[in-house]
Design an enzyme around this catalytic site. Structure first.
Site, mmCIF file in Angstrom:
data_model
loop_
_atom_site.group_PDB
_atom_site.id
_atom_site.type_symbol
_atom_site.label_atom_id
_atom_site.label_comp_id
_atom_site.label_asym_id
_atom_site.label_seq_id
_atom_site.Cartn_x
_atom_site.Cartn_y
_atom_site.Cartn_z
ATOM 1 N N ASP A 100 -9.656 -7.918 12.942
ATOM 2 C CA ASP A 100 -8.374 -8.548 12.672
ATOM 3 C C ASP A 100 -7.986 -9.429 13.862
ATOM 4 O O ASP A 100 -8.085 -9.006 15.010
ATOM 5 C CB ASP A 100 -7.301 -7.466 12.465
ATOM 6 C CG ASP A 100 -6.518 -7.683 11.190
ATOM 7 O OD1 ASP A 100 -5.799 -8.691 11.126
ATOM 8 O OD2 ASP A 100 -6.645 -6.862 10.271
ATOM 9 N N ASP A 196 -4.641 -12.711 10.530
ATOM 10 C CA ASP A 196 -3.344 -12.248 10.040
ATOM 11 C C ASP A 196 -2.359 -13.411 9.901
ATOM 12 O O ASP A 196 -2.186 -14.195 10.849
ATOM 13 C CB ASP A 196 -2.808 -11.222 11.055
ATOM 14 C CG ASP A 196 -1.633 -10.431 10.531
ATOM 15 O OD1 ASP A 196 -1.799 -9.717 9.536
ATOM 16 O OD2 ASP A 196 -0.544 -10.529 11.128
ATOM 17 N N GLU A 253 -5.483 -14.801 6.061
ATOM 18 C CA GLU A 253 -4.441 -14.241 5.198
ATOM 19 C C GLU A 253 -3.334 -15.281 5.083
ATOM 20 O O GLU A 253 -2.755 -15.683 6.086
ATOM 21 C CB GLU A 253 -3.882 -12.944 5.792
ATOM 22 C CG GLU A 253 -2.938 -12.247 4.828
ATOM 23 C CD GLU A 253 -1.885 -11.376 5.503
ATOM 24 O OE1 GLU A 253 -1.358 -10.486 4.849
ATOM 25 O OE2 GLU A 253 -1.573 -11.606 6.682
ATOM 26 N N HIS A 326 -4.087 -2.761 3.036
ATOM 27 C CA HIS A 326 -3.160 -1.815 3.672
ATOM 28 C C HIS A 326 -1.693 -2.175 3.441
ATOM 29 O O HIS A 326 -0.814 -1.437 3.877
ATOM 30 C CB HIS A 326 -3.454 -1.763 5.168
ATOM 31 C CG HIS A 326 -3.223 -3.090 5.838
ATOM 32 N ND1 HIS A 326 -3.993 -4.212 5.574
ATOM 33 C CD2 HIS A 326 -2.279 -3.492 6.710
ATOM 34 C CE1 HIS A 326 -3.528 -5.225 6.267
ATOM 35 N NE2 HIS A 326 -2.490 -4.832 6.978
ATOM 36 N N ASP A 327 -1.422 -3.315 2.801
ATOM 37 C CA ASP A 327 -0.041 -3.725 2.523
ATOM 38 C C ASP A 327 0.346 -3.543 1.059
ATOM 39 O O ASP A 327 1.503 -3.757 0.695
ATOM 40 C CB ASP A 327 0.157 -5.215 2.857
ATOM 41 C CG ASP A 327 -0.008 -5.522 4.319
ATOM 42 O OD1 ASP A 327 0.243 -4.636 5.158
ATOM 43 O OD2 ASP A 327 -0.392 -6.678 4.636
HETATM 44 O O1 TEU Z 1 0.978 -9.132 6.444
HETATM 45 C C1 TEU Z 1 1.654 -10.295 6.134
HETATM 46 C C2 TEU Z 1 2.629 -10.320 5.023
HETATM 47 O O2 TEU Z 1 3.342 -11.284 4.910
HETATM 48 C C3 TEU Z 1 2.834 -9.229 4.051
HETATM 49 O O3 TEU Z 1 1.725 -8.658 3.532
HETATM 50 C C4 TEU Z 1 3.816 -8.248 4.610
HETATM 51 O O4 TEU Z 1 3.227 -7.392 5.516
HETATM 52 C C5 TEU Z 1 4.512 -7.443 3.570
HETATM 53 O O5 TEU Z 1 3.629 -6.625 2.880
HETATM 54 C C6 TEU Z 1 5.331 -8.294 2.667
HETATM 55 O O6 TEU Z 1 6.114 -7.501 1.889
HETATM 56 C C7 TEU Z 1 0.269 -9.079 7.642
HETATM 57 C C8 TEU Z 1 -0.379 -7.724 7.795
HETATM 58 O O7 TEU Z 1 -1.328 -7.559 6.779
HETATM 59 C C9 TEU Z 1 0.690 -6.687 7.804
HETATM 60 O O8 TEU Z 1 0.171 -5.383 7.824
HETATM 61 C C10 TEU Z 1 1.553 -6.926 9.009
HETATM 62 O O9 TEU Z 1 2.644 -6.052 8.993
HETATM 63 C C11 TEU Z 1 2.072 -8.360 9.059
HETATM 64 O O10 TEU Z 1 1.081 -9.333 8.765
HETATM 65 C C12 TEU Z 1 2.567 -8.673 10.448
HETATM 66 O O11 TEU Z 1 1.495 -8.704 11.338
#
Ligand code: TEU
Ligand code: CA
Length: 551
Positions: A100, A196, A253, A326-327
């Site tokens: 990452d 990210d 992402e 993971h989100d």
């Molecule tokens: O996620 C970015 C993001 O905009 C979304 O997925 C957000 O985390 C959320 O789910 C919206 O409702 C990335 C990472 O994957 C996430 O785990 C981090 O928290 C975020 O960036 C910040 O680094």
């Protein structure tokens, strides 16, 4: 670009969220030795690449997505020596690993920020985004996107938590520091990066207020930081200075990227990134106002959306394919049925995704059909996004029940409960007290049980991965949606040279009769490649049936 530089087109990626994967020393937190112990399991599954969520030194405000030191390993996870050992063990098995890259922001405990806030003329001041007055932007994790800092009486921008200040990519010195750090990891021999929120790094220089309607407290800044004015320039620069020097793989992402944006980001001639993660198909079960406002999925929306991405990028760019990370909540609970048809629907969803064009990503636990959780109270939850949202909505007058229902359906901790390795205490994840509770279904759903059952979801994924390697049409073929308006069936065909595949997936718990003459006769004529029922191809589709036909 040479074809063998495009190894990632034929690869399947497995995402590890280290905190929840495997704990080797009983402190309740997954770690690097735990990952090493389970590499043979991933080899057995057959994936090619591991995406490792952040393992860097972090105060864990956002579970490692708030990095304090990019070139050190998080103490709970292990040491740099153990990281090197992990890398060797991964490569020894013929696997690759991408890390990452979190460079939209750092932790507020990163030394750059510690310096930056000391004074307005500190050499690191300009590494972050400071203003005398905040604009009206809201943070992704609730509240304002600006935090006041007393020392210099100014505000800094944080699109995520206030412990995640945004970096200032306008500053060429900062960009060089990031490139040097990337080289550090590539010199160790890693095989690429998952970047990210990388399409957030270029902000509109004026930081204008965002649109906001009366009920809202904060404005929507996204038009001024998503796919911002210099984003393509920055990604191309990063590519030229770092990525183009070795045949690595990159996935950006990118919330808010359209297929047209994606073509620009991934067209090989433009030399930016190899593929992106789109969010469009993950937003279809949200009502206006964001992910916590629930709406049932209407299947034709999903079909239309994925078909649009499949056709738009064909021969122009490259897709990544995912249901989970993971989100996101667990896909079998989200678009499948995690009660009566858990096994069938998990396999159906896998089939639907893995026969498309692109690089598939499997998130840990997806391969055994892990499900969402419902913890009793907020105190059982760990995710900052969930916790902040709860308090915000509570203060706006929403009921506890409504908010918990949103958390059960969409909360990120659904994906973050420990991997259920067996039916022993804590699912075999730890001998101590897990940092977040184990899903109570571990007795029924676990890796050990899956490996003992030849009809398990695990072996079905194994077969899908093997098929991608065998059939070039899966990697190369064109895509055409069938039965476009059908409310329950997701059907499509792939064509490549003389090869032809038809994929039929029933997204419902009823038996569906196929009454299209042409399709029916093909169902008689074609060979069954894979199916999630023992006796494939009856000419109807049973509950959550998936069948792939080939001629
Ligand atoms: O996620 C970015 C993001 O905009 C979304 O997925 C957000 O985390 C959320 O789910 C919206 O409702 C990335 C990472 O994957 C996430 O785990 C981090 O928290 C975020 O960036 C910040 O680094
Ligand atoms: Ca541990």
């Amino acid at each position: 670009m040479k074809m063998n530089d495009q190894w990632w087109k034929k690869s399947v990626v497995y995402q590890i969220y280290p905190r929840s994967f495997m704990d080797s020393n009983g402190d309740g937190i997954g770690d690097l030795q735990g990952i090493i112990q389970k590499l043979d399991y991933l080899k057995l599954l057959g994936v090619d690449v591991i995406w490792l969520s952040p393992v860097y030194d972090s105060p864990n405000d956002d579970n490692g997505y708030d990095i304090r030191n990019y070139q050190a390993i998080m103490k709970e996870f292990g040491t740099m020596g153990e990281f090197d050992q992990l890398l060797t063990e991964i490569h020894k098995r013929g696997l690759k690993v991408i890390m990452d890259l979190v460079v939209n922001h750092t932790s507020d405990e990163h030394e750059w920020f510690v310096e930056s806030k000391k004074s307005k003329d500190n050499p690191y001041r300009d590494y972050y985004i400071w203003r005398e007055e905040p604009n009206n932007w809201g943070s992704v994790f609730s509240g304002s996107a600006w935090e006041h800092d007393e020392t210099t009486n100014e505000y800094y921008l944080h699109l995520f938590s206030k412990k995640q200040p945004d970096l200032n990519w306008e500053n060429p010195k900062l960009r060089q520091e990031v490139y040097q750090m990337m080289k550090f990891w590539l010199d160790k021999g890693i095989d690429g990066f998952r970047m990210d929120v990388i399409n957030f790094i270029s902000k509109h220089p004026d930081l204008p207020d965002g649109v906001k309607d009366e009920q809202q407290q904060y404005g929507d800044g996204s038009p001024y930081f998503m796919n911002g004015p210099r984003i393509h320039e920055f990604l191309h620069e990063m590519n030229q200075e770092v990525l183009s020097k070795s045949p690595v793989m990159t996935v950006g992402e990118m919330p808010g990227a359209s297929p047209e944006d994606a073509i620009q980001y991934t067209d090989p001639n433009r030399e930016e990134v190899n593929m992106i993660f789109t969010f469009e198909h993950m937003d279809l079960d949200s009502a206006p106002g964001g992910k916590w406002n629930l709406k049932p999925l209407y299947l034709p929306d999903l079909k239309e959306n994925l078909a649009k991405w499949q056709t738009a990028l064909h021969n122009k760019g490259w897709n990544s394919l995912y249901w989970n990370n993971h989100d996101q909540p667990r896909i079998v609970s989200r678009f499948g049925d995690d009660q009566d048809y858990r096994v069938e629907s998990a396999k159906m969803l896998a089939t639907c995704l893995h026969f498309m064009q692109g690089t598939p990503y499997i998130y840990q636990g997806e391969e055994i059909g892990m499900t969402n959780v419902k913890f009793d109270c907020l105190e059982d939850y760990r995710d900052i996004e969930t916790i902040n949202m709860y308090h915000e909505r509570k203060s706006l007058g929403n009921s506890h029940e409504d908010i918990m229902n949103s958390i059960y359906t969409k909360g990120r901790d659904n994906a973050r409960t420990p991997i259920q390795w067996d039916d022993s205490e804590n699912g075999g994840f730890t001998s101590g007290k897990p940092w977040i509770q184990v899903n109570p279904r571990y007795k029924e759903i676990n890796v050990k049980a899956a490996l003992e059952d030849p009809n398990s979801i695990f072996y079905f994924y194994q077969k899908l991965i093997a098929l991608r390697r065998e059939l070039d049409i899966i990697v190369e073929g064109s895509f055409q949606l069938l039965l476009k308006d059908h409310p329950e069936i997701f059907a499509y065909e792939r064509k490549w040279q003389d090869d032809h595949l038809i994929v039929l997936c029933n997204f419902s718990s009823s038996e569906i009769v196929i009454d299209e003459e042409d399709l029916l006769s093909k169902m008689q004529e074609y060979q069954v490649v894979i199916s999630n029922y023992e006796q494939g191809n009856k000419g109807t589709l049973r509950p959550y049936e998936a069948i792939v036909l080939r001629k």
